[in-house]
Design a protein around this motif. Structure first.
Motif, PDB file in Angstrom:
ATOM      1  N   GLY A   1      -8.859  36.576 -49.336  1.00 55.45           N
ATOM      2  CA  GLY A   1      -9.782  35.873 -48.462  1.00 55.45           C
ATOM      3  C   GLY A   1     -10.468  34.731 -49.161  1.00 55.45           C
ATOM      4  O   GLY A   1     -11.168  34.938 -50.151  1.00 55.45           O
ATOM      5  N   CYS A   2     -10.217  33.523 -48.675  1.00 54.79           N
ATOM      6  CA  CYS A   2     -10.888  32.342 -49.238  1.00 54.79           C
ATOM      7  C   CYS A   2     -10.888  31.231 -48.195  1.00 54.79           C
ATOM      8  O   CYS A   2      -9.841  30.878 -47.661  1.00 54.79           O
ATOM      9  CB  CYS A   2     -10.190  31.867 -50.502  1.00 54.79           C
ATOM     10  SG  CYS A   2     -11.019  30.446 -51.273  1.00 54.79           S
ATOM     11  N   THR A   3     -12.056  30.680 -47.942  1.00 56.12           N
ATOM     12  CA  THR A   3     -12.160  29.569 -47.000  1.00 56.12           C
ATOM     13  C   THR A   3     -12.315  28.215 -47.706  1.00 56.12           C
ATOM     14  O   THR A   3     -12.438  27.196 -47.035  1.00 56.12           O
ATOM     15  CB  THR A   3     -13.329  29.795 -46.013  1.00 56.12           C
ATOM     16  OG1 THR A   3     -14.539  30.011 -46.756  1.00 56.12           O
ATOM     17  CG2 THR A   3     -13.063  31.005 -45.128  1.00 56.12           C
ATOM     18  N   HIS A   4     -12.280  28.198 -49.046  1.00 56.09           N
ATOM     19  CA  HIS A   4     -12.327  26.919 -49.767  1.00 56.09           C
ATOM     20  C   HIS A   4     -11.013  26.157 -49.586  1.00 56.09           C
ATOM     21  O   HIS A   4     -11.016  24.946 -49.409  1.00 56.09           O
ATOM     22  CB  HIS A   4     -12.571  27.118 -51.264  1.00 56.09           C
ATOM     23  CG  HIS A   4     -13.907  27.657 -51.611  1.00 56.09           C
ATOM     24  ND1 HIS A   4     -15.070  26.960 -51.437  1.00 56.09           N
ATOM     25  CD2 HIS A   4     -14.262  28.854 -52.136  1.00 56.09           C
ATOM     26  CE1 HIS A   4     -16.090  27.694 -51.848  1.00 56.09           C
ATOM     27  NE2 HIS A   4     -15.626  28.850 -52.268  1.00 56.09           N
ATOM     28  N   CYS A   5      -9.897  26.879 -49.713  1.00 59.00           N
ATOM     29  CA  CYS A   5      -8.557  26.303 -49.527  1.00 59.00           C
ATOM     30  C   CYS A   5      -8.352  25.048 -50.375  1.00 59.00           C
ATOM     31  O   CYS A   5      -7.981  23.981 -49.873  1.00 59.00           O
ATOM     32  CB  CYS A   5      -8.280  26.018 -48.054  1.00 59.00           C
ATOM     33  SG  CYS A   5      -8.453  27.475 -46.997  1.00 59.00           S
ATOM     34  N   CYS A   6      -8.574  25.173 -51.680  1.00 59.65           N
ATOM     35  CA  CYS A   6      -8.465  24.044 -52.602  1.00 59.65           C
ATOM     36  C   CYS A   6      -7.020  23.545 -52.687  1.00 59.65           C
ATOM     37  O   CYS A   6      -6.086  24.342 -52.836  1.00 59.65           O
ATOM     38  CB  CYS A   6      -8.923  24.456 -53.999  1.00 59.65           C
ATOM     39  SG  CYS A   6     -10.629  25.042 -54.084  1.00 59.65           S
ATOM     40  N   GLU A   7      -6.865  22.245 -52.639  1.00 58.49           N
ATOM     41  CA  GLU A   7      -5.544  21.644 -52.829  1.00 58.49           C
ATOM     42  C   GLU A   7      -5.051  21.991 -54.237  1.00 58.49           C
ATOM     43  O   GLU A   7      -5.794  21.873 -55.207  1.00 58.49           O
ATOM     44  CB  GLU A   7      -5.632  20.121 -52.683  1.00 58.49           C
ATOM     45  CG  GLU A   7      -4.320  19.424 -52.890  1.00 58.49           C
ATOM     46  CD  GLU A   7      -4.435  17.897 -52.883  1.00 58.49           C
ATOM     47  OE1 GLU A   7      -3.394  17.248 -53.078  1.00 58.49           O
ATOM     48  OE2 GLU A   7      -5.554  17.367 -52.705  1.00 58.49           O
TER      49      GLU A   7
END
Length: 174
Positions: free
Chosen positions: A25-31
């Motif tokens: 679960g992560c909503t940062h979604c770093c490129e």
């Protein structure tokens, strides 16, 4: 909470030999994220009492220096709610072993101030973490020569000293 992986005897994600828990679960979604599959909160296996006991057993040898939390994002509010009771057990059973946490959140902006990331467990979770590596991974600032982080905007924070004082105390490993 789900988790994607557990690494026993990890030497890449903190000082010494560590047990590392990669939460889902992560909503940062770093490129450029190296662990993109863990963005999905449903990825991996369910974090259960059996998982906790397995981790505590892995932490028990003297040569294990501590626990590292990574992701995904350990500071997602739903993950904090699952991790805090486990961290209480770790802190009680292994008071001399360190706890590291990697987060895309910035301590002062997201975790100490009012934000989406703060919940009823944030302060307690922060109080049990020794070292916080904060800041999103930024692909354009990637630097493979840095110790314990992927991009030069990320900081390694001595969280115990920071929370007991009036300024952020950084640890320099480079």
């Amino acid at each position: 909470m789900n988790y994607g992986e557990i690494k026993n005897c990890d030497i890449a994600d903190g000082i010494g030999v560590r047990v590392s828990l990669f939460v889902s679960g992560c909503t940062h979604c770093c490129e450029g994220c190296f662990n993109k599959m863990t963005w999905d909160f449903g990825y991996g296996k369910l974090f259960t009492a059996e998982t906790e006991n397995e981790l505590l057993e892995m932490l028990s040898p003297d040569y294990i220096d501590g626990l590292t939390l990574l992701g995904g994002e350990p500071m997602e509010p739903d993950n904090q709610r699952a991790l805090v009771p486990f961290l209480r057990r770790v802190s009680e059973k292994f008071p001399t072993k360190s706890i590291w946490c990697y987060t895309g959140c910035v301590l002062e902006k997201h975790l100490l101030a009012e934000s989406h990331w703060r919940c009823e467990f944030t302060d307690e979770m922060l109080s049990m973490i020794d070292v916080l590596v904060d800041g999103e991974f930024i692909l354009a600032r990637r630097n493979i020569s840095l110790a314990f982080r992927g991009s030069d905007n990320q900081r390694i924070i001595d969280l115990k000293k920071t929370l007991s004082g009036s300024e952020t105390v950084l640890i320099d490993f480079d």
